[in-house]
Scaffold this active site. Structure first.
Site, short mmCIF file in Angstrom:
data_model
loop_
_atom_site.label_atom_id
_atom_site.label_comp_id
_atom_site.label_asym_id
_atom_site.label_seq_id
_atom_site.Cartn_x
_atom_site.Cartn_y
_atom_site.Cartn_z
N CYS A 107 0.01 5.35 7.34
CA CYS A 107 -1.81 5.20 8.40
C CYS A 107 -1.10 4.18 8.78
CB CYS A 107 -2.19 4.10 6.90
SG CYS A 107 -3.94 3.93 7.06
N CYS A 142 -7.02 0.97 0.10
CA CYS A 142 -6.93 0.70 1.04
C CYS A 142 -7.28 -1.05 1.00
CB CYS A 142 -8.24 0.87 2.09
SG CYS A 142 -8.20 0.20 4.15
N GLN A 191 -17.38 -10.48 14.92
CA GLN A 191 -15.70 -10.82 14.07
C GLN A 191 -16.22 -9.99 12.66
OE1 GLN A 191 -13.45 -11.75 16.05
NE2 GLN A 191 -14.99 -13.15 17.54
N GLU A 199 -24.92 -10.67 27.43
CA GLU A 199 -24.44 -9.34 26.37
C GLU A 199 -24.96 -7.97 26.39
OE1 GLU A 199 -21.89 -8.86 23.53
OE2 GLU A 199 -22.64 -7.03 23.16
N CYS A 206 -8.85 -11.22 21.95
CA CYS A 206 -8.12 -10.13 21.25
C CYS A 206 -6.86 -9.61 21.71
CB CYS A 206 -9.05 -9.96 20.80
SG CYS A 206 -10.02 -8.65 22.24
N CYS A 258 0.38 -1.19 -0.08
CA CYS A 258 0.13 0.05 0.03
C CYS A 258 0.58 0.66 -0.42
CB CYS A 258 -0.60 -0.06 1.27
SG CYS A 258 -2.06 1.29 1.76
N1 SAH Z 1 -17.80 -13.81 21.08
C1 SAH Z 1 -18.81 -12.52 20.20
C2 SAH Z 1 -18.76 -11.02 20.96
C3 SAH Z 1 -17.08 -10.73 21.21
S1 SAH Z 1 -16.66 -9.11 21.34
C4 SAH Z 1 -18.89 -12.71 19.00
O1 SAH Z 1 -17.26 -13.91 18.67
O2 SAH Z 1 -18.49 -12.55 17.87
C5 SAH Z 1 -17.03 -8.65 22.52
C6 SAH Z 1 -18.67 -8.76 23.37
O3 SAH Z 1 -18.33 -8.07 25.08
C7 SAH Z 1 -19.02 -7.22 22.60
O4 SAH Z 1 -20.13 -7.64 21.70
C8 SAH Z 1 -19.37 -6.38 23.48
O5 SAH Z 1 -20.94 -5.45 23.03
C9 SAH Z 1 -19.79 -7.12 24.88
N2 SAH Z 1 -19.27 -6.04 26.03
C10 SAH Z 1 -18.32 -5.30 26.57
N3 SAH Z 1 -18.69 -5.33 27.58
C11 SAH Z 1 -19.71 -5.55 28.46
C12 SAH Z 1 -20.07 -5.60 29.76
N4 SAH Z 1 -19.32 -5.28 30.69
N5 SAH Z 1 -20.90 -7.07 29.83
C13 SAH Z 1 -21.57 -7.73 29.15
N6 SAH Z 1 -20.79 -7.62 27.59
C14 SAH Z 1 -20.32 -6.60 27.19
#
Ligand code: SAH
Length: 493
Positions: free
Chosen positions: A96, A199, A322, A372, A448, A90
């Protein structure tokens, strides 16, 4: 000319502002690399970090920070390039913030990520002696979803009234408008944005969209956000292009709600980008440059669909999904395998987003309880369960800190398995405490951020005896230093 050369240089050479020559030895955190000064008895392993340098490089650099245990230097020139260097694809590379490692060959990127994930666990004091520590799982070498380029299904491009010019843009001698940019941020600069014409992270369609939106917005006199003055209308162009369906979402984040303008923007998209299946306008009138705010669906369903492992998932503009669909499927397969499910298991999928892991594992167990924070994501999860004919998942919306208490366990049953996938900050210590109190037999921690994962697991191990059974780093974000890591644990007998 550098004042001092080679890594034999004395500590006194590392004065702020001085130029030094260094031979880089290793990758370090956040995509930097490091040089070690020749070890002396009193100063073993004093290190100098240089962003942009690669292990094996001999570089000329200027010292910008000098601390007790380390220094930082700014790369001025690569005197002898490392064998690990490749030509970045790139033209915005270096300016960037999107990719930091395009100049490093992919196998070296991958090896570094594996090392980072595993060493974080070891440094936190976790016993990996009994663990199956697996080599990092890399991206497909080809372009496209799951590959090393064009792998993202979601991008957020920032609008800015403060455009940052690359060296080659300045050198071009062209008259450049610096009052409008649409692209990605310059690292460490919340206010400066590159006007990206290309990009390689999402798709060619997405690149065309960015260029089309920029041209249209400028022609119509719409002002971009000014991050210092807090003025302007356009803030973020969010684009979702799922890997396995033709759905496409545009989420335009603006500083206010303007029905007339949004109707005009919708007409423009329908005419020039008819592939867009839904347009959302999120209104963020706060100072922070984020896509949080009240979401208005302008046209279409307000959601897109993507597929993982035979399941179709519904995703709202503010729900987490994801960003690398193909790699997510590999990640979920590993999580499922490490959980050693039994048909009688009660599973809690904590931080479940749009219920993706919940649905993906549901057929192997008695039931899954997903928790969530984001309401819309929970609505998506429930709708996806119905659409996929999954009947043994329940979803609870709310903050883990408030929810993850005895009442939740009384209502849904004791967990045999916990799946944890928290955001980068990791688990709140109270959540870890509650897990230690519950003592589920198996835990799969998908993360992550290996640093917080390691800290959380070390804290958990202090409170309850868990054995680390397996560790699998996964690369979902080639050319960045980010790495995903799955750790499987079992309660010690
Ligand atoms: N397991 C899912 C999401 C992972 S990302 C997947 O693989 O797609 C992490 C998630 O945690 C996000 O959706 C975010 O909104 C949520 N999150 C962040 N803080 C939180 C909290 N205090 N209580 C509950 N969920 C939360």
């Amino acid at each position: 000319m550098p004042n001092v050369s080679s890594n034999d240089l004395p500590l006194s050479a590392l004065k702020r502002g001085r130029e030094v020559e260094l031979v880089m030895e290793d990758f370090a955190d956040r995509g930097k690399s490091l040089a070690r000064l020749a070890a002396t008895e009193d100063r073993r392993g004093y290190v100098v970090f240089v962003a942009g340098a690669v292990p094996g490089d001999r570089v000329r650099a200027r010292v910008i920070k000098r601390k007790k245990g380390f220094a930082e230097a700014r790369l001025l020139e690569v005197l002898e390039p490392s064998d690990l260097r490749v030509q970045p694809r790139c033209e915005y590379f270096e300016s960037c913030g999107g990719c930091k490692w395009q100049h490093v060959e992919y196998p070296a990127q991958l090896a570094m990520k594996g090392e980072a994930a595993v060493s974080a666990l070891a440094r936190a004091g976790l016993d990996l002696g009994a663990a199956d520590v697996r080599p990092p799982l890399g991206a497909d070498p080809h372009d496209g979803s799951g590959g090393v380029y064009f792998y993202r299904n979601k991008m957020e491009f920032s609008f800015s009234a403060q455009r940052w010019l690359t060296d080659w843009e300045i050198a071009s001698g062209e008259e450049l408008d610096t009052s409008f940019a649409l692209g990605l941020h310059v690292p460490g600069r919340f206010d400066k944005v590159l006007d990206l014409r290309a990009c390689y992270l999402q798709s060619e369609w997405s690149e065309r969209l960015v260029n089309g939106v920029r041209q249209w917005a400028k022609a119509n006199g719409w002002r971009p956000w000014h991050a210092r003055e807090h003025t302007g209308f356009l803030r973020i162009l969010g684009v979702r292009t799922p890997a396995h369906t033709e759905d496409k979402m545009v989420n335009l984040v603006t500083s206010g709600w303007d029905e007339g303008r949004m109707a005009a923007f919708a007409d423009f998209l329908r005419a020039d980008f008819p592939e867009v299946t839904t347009l959302v306008n999120t209104v963020n009138d706060g100072p922070a440059q984020t896509s949080y705010g009240e979401a208005h669906v302008v046209f279409g369903p307000g959601t897109v669909r993507d597929k993982i492992g035979g399941y179709t998932y519904e995703i709202a503009s503010n729900a987490f999904f994801q960003t690398n669909t193909v790699a997510a499927e590999r990640l979920y397969a590993i999580a499922r395998e490490m959980a050693h499910f039994k048909p009688t298991d009660v599973v809690y999928d904590l931080y479940c987003g749009a219920g993706t892991i919940s649905l993906y594992v549901a057929d192997a167990v008695q039931k899954v309880v997903g928790v969530e924070l984001v309401e819309e994501a929970v609505e998506n999860a429930r709708a996806s369960a119905v659409a996929n004919g999954v009947t043994n998942c329940e979803f609870v919306a709310g903050d883990m800190l408030e929810l993850f208490k005895p009442e939740l366990i009384e209502a849904h049953g004791r967990p045999d398995v916990l799946i944890l996938d928290p955001p980068r900050a990791g688990l709140h210590p109270k959540v870890t405490g509650q897990i230690a109190h519950l003592r589920p037999e198996r835990i799969v921690y998908v993360s992550c951020n290996p640093q917080t994962q390691a800290m959380d697991l070390a804290r958990l191990s202090e409170a309850a005896a868990y054995t680390v059974e397996a560790v699998q780093p996964v690369d979902m974000f080639p050319h960045t230093h980010h790495v995903e890591s799955v750790v499987g644990l079992r309660l010690a007998e």
